[in-house]
Design a protein around this motif. Structure first.
Motif, PDB file in Angstrom:
ATOM      1  N   LEU A   1       7.910  -3.742   1.316  1.00 49.60           N
ATOM      2  CA  LEU A   1       6.447  -3.740   1.273  1.00 49.60           C
ATOM      3  C   LEU A   1       5.883  -2.499   0.591  1.00 49.60           C
ATOM      4  CD1 LEU A   1       5.626  -5.085   4.836  1.00 49.60           C
ATOM      5  CD2 LEU A   1       5.406  -6.296   2.677  1.00 49.60           C
ATOM      6  N   CYS A   2       6.559  -1.380   0.736  1.00 49.33           N
ATOM      7  CA  CYS A   2       6.075  -0.126   0.167  1.00 49.33           C
ATOM      8  C   CYS A   2       6.617   0.139  -1.234  1.00 49.33           C
ATOM      9  CB  CYS A   2       6.452   1.037   1.078  1.00 49.33           C
ATOM     10  SG  CYS A   2       5.682   0.946   2.691  1.00 49.33           S
ATOM     11  N   ALA A   3       7.556  -0.669  -1.721  1.00 46.19           N
ATOM     12  CA  ALA A   3       8.193  -0.419  -3.014  1.00 46.19           C
ATOM     13  C   ALA A   3       7.212  -0.390  -4.182  1.00 46.19           C
ATOM     14  CB  ALA A   3       9.299  -1.440  -3.260  1.00 46.19           C
ATOM     15  N   PRO A   4       6.244  -1.298  -4.287  1.00 44.05           N
ATOM     16  CA  PRO A   4       5.311  -1.208  -5.421  1.00 44.05           C
ATOM     17  C   PRO A   4       4.509   0.098  -5.432  1.00 44.05           C
ATOM     18  CG  PRO A   4       5.166  -3.367  -4.430  1.00 44.05           C
ATOM     19  CD  PRO A   4       6.030  -2.528  -3.522  1.00 44.05           C
ATOM     20  N   ALA A   5       4.056   0.512  -4.279  1.00 37.98           N
ATOM     21  CA  ALA A   5       3.296   1.772  -4.220  1.00 37.98           C
ATOM     22  C   ALA A   5       4.195   2.960  -4.506  1.00 37.98           C
ATOM     23  CB  ALA A   5       2.636   1.920  -2.857  1.00 37.98           C
ATOM     24  N   LEU A   6       5.417   2.936  -3.966  1.00 35.02           N
ATOM     25  CA  LEU A   6       6.335   4.051  -4.192  1.00 35.02           C
ATOM     26  C   LEU A   6       6.772   4.152  -5.647  1.00 35.02           C
ATOM     27  CD1 LEU A   6       8.603   3.766  -1.030  1.00 35.02           C
ATOM     28  CD2 LEU A   6       6.966   5.574  -1.545  1.00 35.02           C
ATOM     29  N   SER A   7       6.867   3.036  -6.350  1.00 34.73           N
ATOM     30  CA  SER A   7       7.290   3.088  -7.749  1.00 34.73           C
ATOM     31  C   SER A   7       6.196   3.624  -8.655  1.00 34.73           C
ATOM     32  CB  SER A   7       7.734   1.704  -8.227  1.00 34.73           C
ATOM     33  OG  SER A   7       6.655   0.805  -8.174  1.00 34.73           O
ATOM     34  N   ARG A   8       4.949   3.548  -8.212  1.00 36.75           N
ATOM     35  CA  ARG A   8       3.838   4.035  -9.041  1.00 36.75           C
ATOM     36  C   ARG A   8       3.393   5.451  -8.678  1.00 36.75           C
ATOM     37  NH1 ARG A   8       2.889  -1.364  -8.214  1.00 36.75           N
ATOM     38  NH2 ARG A   8       2.677  -2.601 -10.099  1.00 36.75           N
ATOM     39  N   LEU A   9       3.732   5.912  -7.499  1.00 37.96           N
ATOM     40  CA  LEU A   9       3.284   7.226  -7.030  1.00 37.96           C
ATOM     41  C   LEU A   9       4.431   8.226  -7.030  1.00 37.96           C
ATOM     42  CD1 LEU A   9       1.228   6.037  -3.949  1.00 37.96           C
ATOM     43  CD2 LEU A   9       0.331   6.712  -6.164  1.00 37.96           C
ATOM     44  N   GLY A  10       4.095   9.459  -7.162  1.00 33.72           N
ATOM     45  CA  GLY A  10       5.089  10.529  -7.029  1.00 33.72           C
ATOM     46  C   GLY A  10       6.169  10.501  -8.092  1.00 33.72           C
ATOM     47  N   TYR A  11       7.419  10.543  -7.664  1.00 30.16           N
ATOM     48  CA  TYR A  11       8.551  10.612  -8.576  1.00 30.16           C
ATOM     49  C   TYR A  11       9.052   9.242  -9.016  1.00 30.16           C
ATOM     50  CZ  TYR A  11       8.851  15.482  -7.273  1.00 30.16           C
ATOM     51  OH  TYR A  11       8.567  16.794  -7.065  1.00 30.16           O
ATOM     52  N   GLY A  12       8.539   8.199  -8.445  1.00 30.35           N
ATOM     53  CA  GLY A  12       9.012   6.862  -8.773  1.00 30.35           C
ATOM     54  C   GLY A  12      10.012   6.372  -7.746  1.00 30.35           C
TER      55      GLY A  12
END
Length: 93
Positions: A3-14
């Protein structure tokens, strides 16, 4: 993680699927199962014999996942080749 993968891939370090795999494999240690087993054990509405059996089996599963996942997570990490080795660290250490 999914569920958090799309947000994590766009924010921070990827974020990529290899990192997600290590997170899922390393995170399956049984903390939630142990917490639920303890809740069942201390619940007054459940028969004490049943709650003891649930707590015993849950503790066994938690210990097995700790031993199996804990001893094999290094192999999973190396097999995925998540991050390349730093040539300076290898040379000077």
């Amino acid at each position: 993680v999914a569920l958090c993968a799309p947000a994590l891939s766009r924010l921070g370090y990827g974020f990529n699927w290899k990192e997600g795999s290590v997170l899922v494999y390393g995170g399956l240690r049984g903390a939630l199962a142990l917490a639920m087993g303890l809740i069942v054990e201390h619940n007054t509405y459940i028969h004490p014999g049943t709650s003891s059996v649930v707590a015993f089996h849950t503790s066994g599963i938690v210990i097995l996942t700790l031993v199996i996942n804990g001893s094999t997570v290094d192999n999973v990490y190396k097999r995925l080749c998540l991050y390349p080795a730093n040539k300076y660290r290898i040379r000077y250490l």
